[in-house]
Scaffold this active site. Structure first.
Site, PDB file in Angstrom:
ATOM      1  N   CYS A 103      -0.978 -16.425   9.535  1.00 12.62           N
ATOM      2  CA  CYS A 103       0.146 -17.328   9.341  1.00 12.62           C
ATOM      3  C   CYS A 103       1.010 -16.807   8.203  1.00 12.62           C
ATOM      4  O   CYS A 103       0.459 -16.380   7.188  1.00 12.62           O
ATOM      5  CB  CYS A 103      -0.399 -18.713   9.012  1.00 12.62           C
ATOM      6  SG  CYS A 103       0.847 -19.985   8.840  1.00 12.62           S
ATOM      7  N   PRO A 104       2.306 -16.777   8.350  1.00 12.25           N
ATOM      8  CA  PRO A 104       3.137 -17.368   9.402  1.00 12.25           C
ATOM      9  C   PRO A 104       3.568 -16.375  10.485  1.00 12.25           C
ATOM     10  O   PRO A 104       4.455 -16.675  11.271  1.00 12.25           O
ATOM     11  CB  PRO A 104       4.366 -17.841   8.617  1.00 12.25           C
ATOM     12  CG  PRO A 104       4.556 -16.753   7.596  1.00 12.25           C
ATOM     13  CD  PRO A 104       3.136 -16.329   7.218  1.00 12.25           C
TER      14      PRO A 104
END
Length: 77
Positions: free
Chosen positions: A16-17
């Site tokens: 993430c992201p």
């Protein structure tokens, strides 16, 4: 289900992201109504990708988990 896939995004191994960023970048490469598949290993994608699809007006057709990764089928809105 079987879909005609117009673009596949390989976000496996990305944290993430990155899966959402790659998804956002990928959706710009296809036309409305076309299908994109995103494959990711990050567990956060289970909430991030569906939320992204809803927030951006794209349709999440399918979300599955198989062989250690998550697969999302998205139709561009």
């Amino acid at each position: 289900m079987d879909y005609q896939v117009d673009l596949t995004i390989d976000a496996k191994g990305k944290k993430c992201p990155m899966p959402v960023l790659l998804t956002s970048k990928g959706i710009k490469q296809i036309e409305p109504g076309q299908i994109m598949v995103v494959e990711a290993t990050d567990g956060g994608s289970r909430s991030d990708i569906p939320s992204w699809a809803k927030d951006t007006g794209n349709e999440l057709l399918e979300a599955t988990s198989e062989e250690g990764f998550f697969r999302y089928v998205i139709r561009k809105g």
